[in-house]
Enzyme design. Structure first.
Site, PDB file in Angstrom:
ATOM      1  N   GLY A  40       5.602   2.129 113.457  1.00 50.44           N
ATOM      2  CA  GLY A  40       5.969   2.847 114.686  1.00 50.44           C
ATOM      3  C   GLY A  40       5.586   2.133 115.974  1.00 50.44           C
ATOM      4  O   GLY A  40       6.002   2.544 117.060  1.00 50.44           O
ATOM      5  N   HIS A 442      25.983  29.570 132.483  1.00 49.22           N
ATOM      6  CA  HIS A 442      25.134  30.213 133.498  1.00 49.22           C
ATOM      7  C   HIS A 442      24.189  31.180 132.811  1.00 49.22           C
ATOM      8  O   HIS A 442      24.615  31.909 131.922  1.00 49.22           O
ATOM      9  CB  HIS A 442      26.014  30.981 134.488  1.00 49.22           C
ATOM     10  CG  HIS A 442      25.200  31.752 135.491  1.00 49.22           C
ATOM     11  ND1 HIS A 442      24.537  31.129 136.517  1.00 49.22           N
ATOM     12  CD2 HIS A 442      24.941  33.079 135.609  1.00 49.22           C
ATOM     13  CE1 HIS A 442      23.908  32.048 137.229  1.00 49.22           C
ATOM     14  NE2 HIS A 442      24.132  33.228 136.702  1.00 49.22           N
TER      15      HIS A 442
HETATM   16  P1  FAD Z   1       6.183  -2.241 120.102  1.00 42.31           P
HETATM   17  O1  FAD Z   1       6.374  -0.785 120.025  1.00 42.31           O
HETATM   18  O2  FAD Z   1       5.103  -2.757 120.980  1.00 42.31           O
HETATM   19  O3  FAD Z   1       5.949  -2.738 118.614  1.00 42.31           O
HETATM   20  C1  FAD Z   1       5.644  -4.059 118.307  1.00 42.31           C
HETATM   21  C2  FAD Z   1       4.895  -4.081 116.992  1.00 42.31           C
HETATM   22  O4  FAD Z   1       4.814  -5.437 116.553  1.00 42.31           O
HETATM   23  C3  FAD Z   1       3.455  -3.588 117.079  1.00 42.31           C
HETATM   24  O5  FAD Z   1       3.258  -2.515 116.189  1.00 42.31           O
HETATM   25  C4  FAD Z   1       2.614  -4.797 116.716  1.00 42.31           C
HETATM   26  O6  FAD Z   1       1.470  -4.455 115.934  1.00 42.31           O
HETATM   27  C5  FAD Z   1       3.592  -5.602 115.888  1.00 42.31           C
HETATM   28  N1  FAD Z   1       3.294  -7.045 115.867  1.00 42.31           N
HETATM   29  C6  FAD Z   1       3.106  -7.870 116.930  1.00 42.31           C
HETATM   30  N2  FAD Z   1       2.927  -9.123 116.527  1.00 42.31           N
HETATM   31  C7  FAD Z   1       2.975  -9.104 115.174  1.00 42.31           C
HETATM   32  C8  FAD Z   1       2.853 -10.105 114.175  1.00 42.31           C
HETATM   33  N3  FAD Z   1       2.672 -11.393 114.486  1.00 42.31           N
HETATM   34  N4  FAD Z   1       2.939  -9.729 112.883  1.00 42.31           N
HETATM   35  C9  FAD Z   1       3.133  -8.424 112.549  1.00 42.31           C
HETATM   36  N5  FAD Z   1       3.279  -7.444 113.446  1.00 42.31           N
HETATM   37  C10 FAD Z   1       3.196  -7.784 114.746  1.00 42.31           C
HETATM   38  N6  FAD Z   1       8.770   4.222 126.372  1.00 42.31           N
HETATM   39  C11 FAD Z   1       9.683   5.223 126.425  1.00 42.31           C
HETATM   40  O7  FAD Z   1      10.881   4.962 126.299  1.00 42.31           O
HETATM   41  N7  FAD Z   1       9.318   6.526 126.603  1.00 42.31           N
HETATM   42  C12 FAD Z   1       8.021   6.871 126.771  1.00 42.31           C
HETATM   43  O8  FAD Z   1       7.721   8.059 126.939  1.00 42.31           O
HETATM   44  C13 FAD Z   1       7.037   5.850 126.741  1.00 42.31           C
HETATM   45  N8  FAD Z   1       5.737   6.149 126.886  1.00 42.31           N
HETATM   46  C14 FAD Z   1       4.797   5.159 126.806  1.00 42.31           C
HETATM   47  C15 FAD Z   1       3.458   5.500 126.992  1.00 42.31           C
HETATM   48  C16 FAD Z   1       2.492   4.519 126.926  1.00 42.31           C
HETATM   49  C17 FAD Z   1       1.043   4.900 127.113  1.00 42.31           C
HETATM   50  C18 FAD Z   1       2.873   3.165 126.658  1.00 42.31           C
HETATM   51  C19 FAD Z   1       1.820   2.104 126.533  1.00 42.31           C
HETATM   52  C20 FAD Z   1       4.192   2.818 126.487  1.00 42.31           C
HETATM   53  C21 FAD Z   1       5.176   3.821 126.578  1.00 42.31           C
HETATM   54  N9  FAD Z   1       6.530   3.517 126.434  1.00 42.31           N
HETATM   55  C22 FAD Z   1       7.468   4.520 126.520  1.00 42.31           C
HETATM   56  C23 FAD Z   1       7.001   2.135 126.193  1.00 42.31           C
HETATM   57  C24 FAD Z   1       7.308   1.945 124.693  1.00 42.31           C
HETATM   58  O9  FAD Z   1       6.147   2.228 123.956  1.00 42.31           O
HETATM   59  C25 FAD Z   1       7.770   0.510 124.452  1.00 42.31           C
HETATM   60  O10 FAD Z   1       8.864   0.215 125.290  1.00 42.31           O
HETATM   61  C26 FAD Z   1       8.195   0.331 123.004  1.00 42.31           C
HETATM   62  O11 FAD Z   1       7.155   0.644 122.127  1.00 42.31           O
HETATM   63  C27 FAD Z   1       8.673  -1.098 122.757  1.00 42.31           C
HETATM   64  O12 FAD Z   1       9.076  -1.217 121.429  1.00 42.31           O
HETATM   65  P2  FAD Z   1       9.043  -2.607 120.652  1.00 42.31           P
HETATM   66  O13 FAD Z   1       9.592  -2.307 119.301  1.00 42.31           O
HETATM   67  O14 FAD Z   1       9.690  -3.654 121.469  1.00 42.31           O
HETATM   68  O15 FAD Z   1       7.503  -3.008 120.562  1.00 42.31           O
END
Ligand code: FAD
Ligand code: NAD
Length: 463
Positions: A40, A442
């Protein structure tokens, strides 16, 4: 021999896990590598989901303490059980991350547990074990940006991760950064009883959102008791026996002052995360902000390696990452995967919420685009009055000649849900008149959207 897959995705956040599910749906043999103990990514574990759980709980607490009385509901002795609130948040997170694990099993996606490194196009290692894939998708997300002079210890000086885990309500929380995280978590702790000061470098909140909406947002949050120090920068933070002493300076230079806090939340943005992946050795090109560079098909500069989500350019939002995950899976399957970057909603989940889609008025002015504005306040919406939530308004920007909706901005109750009507309209190239001609039930909050669309032509009915 190394186990081989059609596609290996690195990172199981909203970008990576959704990409894995879509690729599996399209018949590919899929693996997703995740080093965290649960699936996640940032969103489900330490981002969107825990923050929304606390926003909901704190909103309910504030409503019970401050709003129920006006509805004639009198409750004596309302108390906060923060430990229970935090435990509930953990249960919500756990249900969501287990849900992704279930979806992986259902779709036969292999979860490779550990840290991935790309050793060559088509080859990775996970904690030393080799795997092969026709394509590799980097979805490693982002991490909190640091600030010189402000050393995070996740106890007294926290990022959002520590800010979601506090086990007592701070007396004075100072938030550095008036963006998404600062205002959401600032609202949580304010509602639970903290004094909250937000220090923002710029002269406005939520940069990137419509300026008029940002000013209204500042007023509404100010009424709720948040204090703002705009055009101010933090240049140092010293942890002492009685909390943290912050050094503040005017953004454009000037005399420094000291501000005391018992907790400091650092929320000055996030930066792409690609630590230890081996991208430099492979020659995967990055831009000046460290983001992995991709073309219109999410291909990096190295054949067979793709990238999506927070680690590439664009808004750092979960739904943007998800759309890219679907698009790249479809492109790998030979289909025409595509994301419409002009129609990505942004929502701040405070109360009232703030939601934005398409162009802001400031952007239209800067581009010299001729436009018309339609606005409608929630004070004139019957449902908002019945709810007792009349702060805010709907603002629609339409092309002056064609009447096409170019942008929409809402501050008000459930703005994040309301904006989707306008997202759908924009996706179909609708005009403001098209929106206004739809029969709206409404009494609903959506009637404010219809009225704002009517107001584009100067013919709102209920004001
Ligand atoms: P991520 O969710 O960051 O996932 C990347 C994953 O890759 C991580 O689990 C990490 O452990 C893994 N990883 C990294 N390198 C490696 C490796 N070498 N090997 C194996 N695994 C690795 N966005 C919204 O749209 N709505 C919201 O309400 C919202 N609220 C947020 C609240 C907070 C406090 C924060 C911090 C962010 C929020 N965001 C929100 C932003 C949202 O969380 C991110 O935009 C989103 O998670 C990005 O998704 P991603 O899949 O690119 O990366
Ligand atoms: P942000 O970019 O939203 O806001 C950072 C703020 O800090 C800006 O207003 C910026 O001007 C200010 N700032 C920068 N340097 C500063 C300094 N030295 N002193 C004072 N202020 C400074 O970043 P964030 O709030 O950290 O959130 C990171 C990202 O996570 C967001 O941009 C968003 O993409 C995502 N997010 C989304 C949601 C949501 O969708 N509801 C919620 C939380 C986070």
């Amino acid at each position: 021999m190394a186990e081989a897959f059609d596609v290996i995705i690195i990172g199981a956040g909203p970008g990576g896990y959704v990409c894995a599910l879509r690729a599996a749906q399209l018949g590919m043999k899929v693996a997703c590598v995740e080093k965290r103990a649960t699936l996640g990514g940032t969103c489900l574990n330490v981002g969107c989901i825990p923050s929304k759980a606390l926003l909901q709980s704190s909103e309910d607490f504030a409503a019970a303490s401050e709003k129920f009385g006006e509805h004639g509901i009198l409750i004596d002795g309302i108390r906060l059980d923060l430990a229970r609130m935090q435990a509930r948040k953990a249960e919500v997170v756990s249900a969501n991350v287990r849900g992704v694990e279930f979806l992986f099993k259902k779709n036969k996606v292999t979860w490779l547990k550990g840290t991935a490194r790309v050793t060559a196009p088509g080859k990775i290692t996970v904690d030393g074990t080799e795997y092969e894939a026709k394509s590799i998708v980097i979805a490693t997300g982002s991490e909190s940006t640091t600030l010189p002079g402000v050393a995070v210890d996740e106890r007294q000086i926290v990022t959002s991760t520590g800010g979601l885990e506090l086990d007592s309500v701070p007396q004075h929380l100072v938030v550095i950064g008036g963006g998404y995280i600062g205002l959401e978590l600032g609202s949580v702790w304010k509602r639970l009883g903290a004094e909250v000061t937000v220090v923002e470098f710029l002269d406005r909140l939520v940069p990137g959102m419509d300026g008029e909406i940002a000013r209204a947002f500042e007023r509404v949050l100010g009424k709720q008791g948040l204090t703002f120090r705009l055009s101010t920068k933090v240049t140092g933070a010293r942890i002492g026996n009685d909390g943290v002493a912050l050094t503040l300076e005017p953004a454009q230079g000037g005399e420094a002052e000291t501000l005391h806090a018992d907790i400091v939340l650092l929320a000055v943005g996030r930066r792409p995360y690609a630590e230890g992946l081996g991208l430099e050795e492979l020659g995967v090109a990055r831009d000046e902000r460290g983001r992995v560079q991709t073309d219109g098909h999410y291909a990096t500069s190295v054949p067979g390696i793709y990238a999506i989500g927070d680690v590439i350019a664009g808004p750092m939002l979960a739904h943007k990452a998800e759309e890219e995950g679907v698009a790249v899976a479809e492109i790998l399957a030979g289909q025409a995967g595509h994301v419409n970057y002009g129609v990505i909603p942004g929502v701040v989940y405070t109360w009232p919420e703030v939601a934005s889609i398409g162009r802001t008025e400031d952007e239209l002015k800067a581009a010299g685009t001729a436009y018309r504005v339609g606005k409608f306040p929630f004070t004139a919406n019957a449902r908002a009055r019945a709810m007792g939530d009349t702060d805010g308004f709907v603002k629609i920007l339409a092309d002056k000649t064609t009447d096409e909706v170019l942008g929409a901005h809402i501050i008000g109750p459930d703005a994040g849900t309301l904006i989707m009507e306008l997202a759908t309209a924009m996706e179909f190239g609708a005009s403001a008149e098209d929106v206004s001609r739809v029969c709206h039930a409404h009494p609903t909050l959506n009637e404010a959207v219809k009225e704002a669309a009517l107001a584009v032509e100067g013919r709102a009915l209920h004001i």
